[in-house]
Design an enzyme around this catalytic site. Sequence first.
Site, mmCIF file in Angstrom:
data_model
loop_
_atom_site.group_PDB
_atom_site.id
_atom_site.type_symbol
_atom_site.label_atom_id
_atom_site.label_comp_id
_atom_site.label_asym_id
_atom_site.label_seq_id
_atom_site.Cartn_x
_atom_site.Cartn_y
_atom_site.Cartn_z
ATOM 1 N N CYS A 28 0.843 -1.208 0.000
ATOM 2 C CA CYS A 28 0.000 0.000 0.000
ATOM 3 C C CYS A 28 0.877 1.257 0.000
ATOM 4 O O CYS A 28 1.697 1.447 0.907
ATOM 5 C CB CYS A 28 -0.890 -0.002 1.239
ATOM 6 N N TRP B 138 -7.953 -6.705 4.656
ATOM 7 C CA TRP B 138 -6.549 -6.901 5.023
ATOM 8 C C TRP B 138 -6.469 -7.928 6.153
ATOM 9 O O TRP B 138 -7.178 -7.800 7.153
ATOM 10 C CB TRP B 138 -5.924 -5.588 5.475
ATOM 11 N N GLU C 178 -5.319 8.347 8.454
ATOM 12 C CA GLU C 178 -5.015 9.174 7.285
ATOM 13 C C GLU C 178 -3.501 9.402 7.209
ATOM 14 O O GLU C 178 -2.922 10.141 8.021
ATOM 15 C CB GLU C 178 -5.741 10.510 7.345
ATOM 16 N N SER C 179 -2.839 8.747 6.225
ATOM 17 C CA SER C 179 -1.371 8.768 6.168
ATOM 18 C C SER C 179 -0.797 10.181 6.145
ATOM 19 O O SER C 179 0.245 10.443 6.760
ATOM 20 C CB SER C 179 -0.885 7.997 4.939
ATOM 21 N N TYR D 125 -3.960 5.656 -9.442
ATOM 22 C CA TYR D 125 -5.167 4.833 -9.240
ATOM 23 C C TYR D 125 -6.290 5.290 -10.159
ATOM 24 O O TYR D 125 -7.063 4.474 -10.665
ATOM 25 C CB TYR D 125 -5.600 4.902 -7.770
HETATM 26 N N1 LIG Z 1 -6.395 8.365 2.630
HETATM 27 C C1 LIG Z 1 -5.914 7.153 3.179
HETATM 28 C C2 LIG Z 1 -6.053 6.072 2.122
HETATM 29 C C3 LIG Z 1 -5.738 4.701 2.666
HETATM 30 C C4 LIG Z 1 -6.146 3.623 1.667
HETATM 31 O O1 LIG Z 1 -6.914 3.873 0.743
HETATM 32 N N2 LIG Z 1 -5.613 2.408 1.866
HETATM 33 C C5 LIG Z 1 -5.998 1.321 1.003
HETATM 34 C C6 LIG Z 1 -4.838 0.416 0.742
HETATM 35 S S1 LIG Z 1 -3.771 0.976 -0.492
HETATM 36 C C7 LIG Z 1 -7.056 0.479 1.709
HETATM 37 O O2 LIG Z 1 -6.832 -0.055 2.759
HETATM 38 N N3 LIG Z 1 -8.203 0.375 1.050
HETATM 39 C C8 LIG Z 1 -9.165 -0.554 1.536
HETATM 40 C C9 LIG Z 1 -10.450 -0.004 1.801
HETATM 41 O O3 LIG Z 1 -10.529 1.198 1.959
HETATM 42 O O4 LIG Z 1 -11.321 -0.830 1.860
HETATM 43 C C10 LIG Z 1 -4.462 7.336 3.588
HETATM 44 O O5 LIG Z 1 -3.727 7.998 2.841
HETATM 45 O O6 LIG Z 1 -4.089 6.799 4.627
#
Ligand SMILES: N[C@@H](CCC(=O)N[C@@H](CS)C(=O)NCC(=O)O)C(=O)O
Length: 339
Positions: free
Chosen positions: A54, A94, A154-155, A208
């Site tokens: 990720c 996950w 939120e990263s 994406y």
């Molecule tokens: N805005 C969030 C995005 C996090 C994100 O979209 N993570 C993805 C993995 S790349 C995820 O876990 N998506 C699964 C979901 O939301 O179901 C960040 O930057 O932390």
Amino acid sequence: MTKDNSTQEDQSNAKARRARGEFVRGVSGFRHTIGDADFPPEPGRYHLSVALNCPWCHRVTLARNVLGLQDSITMDVAFPNRTTEDDPEGPNLWEFAPERIATLTGKPLPECTAETGTGNSLRLAKQIYRAEGSQEQSVPILYDKIAGRIVNNESAEIIRMLDGAAKALGSTIPEADRVRLYPDTLSERAEIDDLNDLIYTTINNGAYKAGFSSDQRIYAAAFDAYFETLAKLDDLLSDGRAFLTGAHFTEADLRLFPTLYRHDPVYFVRMKLNGARILDYPHVWRWLCRVYALPGITDAGSLVHCRQGYFGRSWNGVVPAGPFKPMAYPEAYERPNLA
Ligand SMILES: N[C@@H](CCC(=O)N[C@@H](CS)C(=O)NCC(=O)O)C(=O)O
């Protein structure tokens, strides 16, 4: 904290846009901050749940390493491929499963761990959220092991708060030697904010938008915007500056790296961003190799996890073997003169 368009996508008409085939990323719901009354900055109190494929998690593992917080913030690593249709808890979740076999290597992945942050040995990241009544399921997750609560998912905000509280969190790097990801000078902050906006929209999330949108025009617009920004960054770096804002590595560099690290070995194929390789942008290539050579960068990510994650469940699950010309990756990132 940061609620600008460098952190999250504009959500207006998200439903209709998704129906028209546009990939629209959702918004993270946990937005507390280390330093708030409930979440004091203390060494050993906080924990991260991540997946190494990720790119958003990669921002956080990079910040943890370059700020010298590997000892004071513990971390779990989920398996790169999410659960399948037949999972009793549902698909696309996950999972912490260190015993799972990666099709790419035919063996378990040594970086993967069980879930150790909550003390409940949960199988799924989703269950960390459910414990707090939330329907979310994404990684990264910053968790408070003392309060038994999620702080933030939120990263963009997690890296900012680790930078701001690095000393109090127990960084092993002396203040004088430690990088400042978001320096105090307003002019530098403004430059970083502008770069973050451009890079989030057209590169980090743009990849994406191109790879996951099912509408040709939306894909084409994202494709063009991605390579336009790469050309702009190559021009920006052509004046010999070491990093995006000048002599110092900042948050803008940290946020650009995860996407470009994935471009040649993954996104070129998986996200249909086959207009060019990073190798074809000599100044960006040398910047990528320069960042790759910094302390703490190499073991913050894994191309094995990226390839397994992005390809292991896509198409027929067979992971593409290349590229091997001019040489294999990530070893190529040790050769700035390849470009
Ligand atoms: N805005 C969030 C995005 C996090 C994100 O979209 N993570 C993805 C993995 S790349 C995820 O876990 N998506 C699964 C979901 O939301 O179901 C960040 O930057 O932390």
